[in-house]
Design a protein around this motif. Structure first.
Motif, PDB file in Angstrom:
ATOM      1  N   THR A   1       0.852  -1.194   0.000  1.00 28.84           N
ATOM      2  CA  THR A   1       0.000   0.000   0.000  1.00 28.84           C
ATOM      3  C   THR A   1       0.884   1.239   0.000  1.00 28.84           C
ATOM      4  OG1 THR A   1      -0.110   0.291   2.407  1.00 28.84           O
ATOM      5  CG2 THR A   1      -1.666  -1.280   1.425  1.00 28.84           C
TER       6      THR A   1
ATOM      7  N   ASP B   1       3.073   1.985   3.187  1.00 29.48           N
ATOM      8  CA  ASP B   1       4.037   0.996   3.675  1.00 29.48           C
ATOM      9  C   ASP B   1       5.449   1.543   3.824  1.00 29.48           C
ATOM     10  OD1 ASP B   1       2.150  -0.971   3.985  1.00 29.48           O
ATOM     11  OD2 ASP B   1       2.470  -1.850   2.006  1.00 29.48           O
TER      12      ASP B   1
ATOM     13  N   GLU C   1      -0.549   0.960  14.235  1.00 30.52           N
ATOM     14  CA  GLU C   1      -0.625   1.071  12.772  1.00 30.52           C
ATOM     15  C   GLU C   1      -0.377  -0.291  12.112  1.00 30.52           C
ATOM     16  OE1 GLU C   1       2.262   4.027  11.833  1.00 30.52           O
ATOM     17  OE2 GLU C   1       1.124   5.666  12.755  1.00 30.52           O
ATOM     18  N   TYR C   2       0.580  -1.018  12.644  1.00 34.68           N
ATOM     19  CA  TYR C   2       0.906  -2.345  12.089  1.00 34.68           C
ATOM     20  C   TYR C   2      -0.280  -3.300  12.211  1.00 34.68           C
ATOM     21  CZ  TYR C   2       3.130  -6.996  11.803  1.00 34.68           C
ATOM     22  OH  TYR C   2       3.448  -8.297  11.483  1.00 34.68           O
TER      23      TYR C   2
ATOM     24  N   ARG D   1      -2.818  -2.540   9.731  1.00 36.26           N
ATOM     25  CA  ARG D   1      -2.347  -2.979   8.413  1.00 36.26           C
ATOM     26  C   ARG D   1      -2.502  -4.494   8.255  1.00 36.26           C
ATOM     27  NH1 ARG D   1      -1.330  -4.471   4.335  1.00 36.26           N
ATOM     28  NH2 ARG D   1       0.301  -3.939   2.821  1.00 36.26           N
TER      29      ARG D   1
END
Length: 522
Positions: A365, A368, A433-434, A437
């Motif tokens: 994305t 990234d 955030e990870y 994702r």
């Protein structure tokens, strides 16, 4: 041994040194010199790789024979062979060094097995015309490190030379391990290395620097014919294809180094293989705490040219030198420059894909790049073990909250008490955030974990592990060499019986000689 199929293409087809004396000298208008190994006084086999022996056509039983011991210690020469040292030059630490050559390596022969060709080379087998001021011998500690590392790298999926045997010579060798004026005698040893060939970038640099352009053309065409048979077309086009192929395989090799946290330590052009395989294991190391500025080489401690984070740039610089060496055959700069310019662009693209796979992200994305950059910064906020961090990251689940995820990778912190306050806030933000994702990925937690564990090794050859094996071997205890060899054949497997090796560098290894930084004699 009787079944080895000898096929000495290198010595049969390329110009040899007419001077058969084994005296250190400048060797011109040639690509190699015939030279016999120094006979060891009392060779003793410490370890042999049955897997590599089988690869080249030697049976398990033969590795235990006296013939095997004598041939791969340099005591006896195989029938129908003439050992030789190769002539090459190179740039060392960015400076032109002129003639270098096989100063402590002697090629025994080339063999053919199962339609594949291999060169068998002894490292530490004595003086050659290229030994300069050295004796051409190797000590046990450096030989153990080379023997184990080549096999560890191969099983990690990193292109590498292979190790066939590790043999004590029975002789003492004088070495100054820290280059500080305190030499001492150590046990001598010999490693047999196996590779398609040991042709280096510096092999071509030597010929161009000396304006031996006829030999250059012959050598490039020999290399293409025998090692790159897929290359066809007009001569100039073949030379360009050859350069592009070397650039591509070099890029892939460096990508693997960065993936597993390996630092070569001596990326001189004479230590770069045209096959894109890792050669010449000297002061190497794996990152313990994630530090892009770390180099394992004491000689490089000031400028850190060969630091972990600079390996892609050095590879490109080395390819520039190879391009300069090939230029007289092509006489056009633009096509060579095009390959060099695309090298870093292609590397950066591949690096992003590789890094995402280490994170268990198999789609890409727009956000990234930021996720990767932030993680690379976070890993340096406090000492964080690279291998353990990425391995334990595979246990994180989509349903976790950031504090739970941090707990799962906590073992990778050398000083977990430092992960508080602002540092904890930064890690919490990244993991939030990870985890978001991760939820965008279609793989289940189990599927993702399995894929991550094929990319992120559980076990690597940390310097302190090699040093423990060296210390034991000095006392004639070779059990740790056996144990580490077995462990490193399956670096991605859990191997619960070896769980003790899934550990951060111990405090005693932080500054111990051989565990933190090493010299080129290591």
């Amino acid at each position: 041994m009787k079944n080895l199929k000898i096929n000495n293409r290198f010595t049969a087809e390329l110009p040899a040194d007419p001077d058969l004396t084994n005296e250190v000298r400048q060797v011109k208008n040639t690509l190699f010199s015939y030279v016999n190994p120094t006979k060891p006084s009392n060779p003793k086999l410490i370890h042999a790789s049955e897997e590599v022996a089988e690869l080249i056509g030697i049976s398990k039983e033969e590795t235990k024979s006296e013939d095997f011991l004598n041939v791969f210690s340099g005591k006896e020469i195989l029938p129908e062979t003439q050992p030789f040292g190769m002539c090459y030059a190179g740039h060392q630490f960015g400076n032109w060094a002129g003639q270098l050559g096989d100063g402590r390596a002697i090629n025994l022969t080339e063999i053919e097995h199962d339609n594949q060709f291999y060169t068998l080379q002894l490292k530490g087998a004595g003086k050659t015309p290229y030994s300069r001021t050295a004796d051409g011998l190797a000590v046990l500690r450096s030989s153990i490190r080379e023997y184990l590392c080549a096999e560890a790298m191969f099983h990690l999926g990193v292109p590498s030379t292979r190790s066939l045997s590790l043999i004590l010579s029975g002789d003492q060798v004088l070495r100054d391990v820290l280059y500080n004026g305190n030499p001492a005698y150590e046990k001598g040893a010999i490693v047999c290395r196996v590779a398609p060939s040991f042709i280096r970038f510096g092999s071509f640099e030597m010929l161009t620097a000396r304006n031996e352009l006829r030999n250059l053309k012959q050598f490039v065409e020999f290399t293409i014919t025998h090692y790159f048979p897929e290359i066809t077309g007009e001569p100039k086009e073949q030379y360009l294809q050859f350069f592009k192929k070397v650039a591509d395989t070099t890029r892939e090799m460096i990508l693997h180094w960065q993936r597993v946290g390996f630092v070569h330590g001596v990326m001189n052009t004479d230590n770069m293989s045209i096959h894109g395989i890792t050669i010449d294991y000297g002061p190497y190391g794996w990152l313990e705490n994630y530090d892009p500025n770390w180099t394992p080489n004491t000689t490089d401690s000031q400028n850190r040219r060969y630091r972990f984070g600079n390996q892609p740039q050095v590879a490109q610089w080395n390819l520039y030198q190879l391009a300069n060496a090939l230029y007289p055959l092509i006489n056009e700069a633009e096509p060579l420059e095009k390959v060099l310019e695309s090298f870093m662009n292609d590397f950066n693209s591949d690096y992003k894909e590789m890094f995402l796979s280490k994170l268990g992200l198999f789609t890409s994305t727009e956000t990234d790049n930021g996720l990767i950059a932030d993680l690379e910064n976070n890993l340096q906020l406090t000492e964080t073990d690279m291998t353990i961090f990425f391995r334990n990251l595979s246990t994180v689940e989509k349903s976790d909250f950031a504090p739970e995820a941090i707990e799962k990778i906590k073992y990778s912190f050398y000083k977990p008490e430092e992960v508080s306050g602002e540092i904890l806030e930064i890690w919490t933000k990244w993991f939030s955030e990870y985890l978001e994702r991760l939820k965008a990925e279609s793989l289940s937690d189990e599927e993702r974990s399995q894929k991550m564990n094929l990319i992120n090794p559980k076990y690597v050859l940390r310097n302190y592990m090699a040093q423990l094996a060296i210390d034991a071997a000095d006392k004639e205890d070779y059990s740790l060499i056996d144990e580490l060899y077995t462990l490193l054949q399956k670096p991605y497997d859990e191997q619960p019986e070896y769980e003790k090796w899934f550990a951060k560098r111990p405090d005693w290894a932080r500054s111990k000689v051989g565990c933190s930084m090493l010299s080129c004699s290591s």
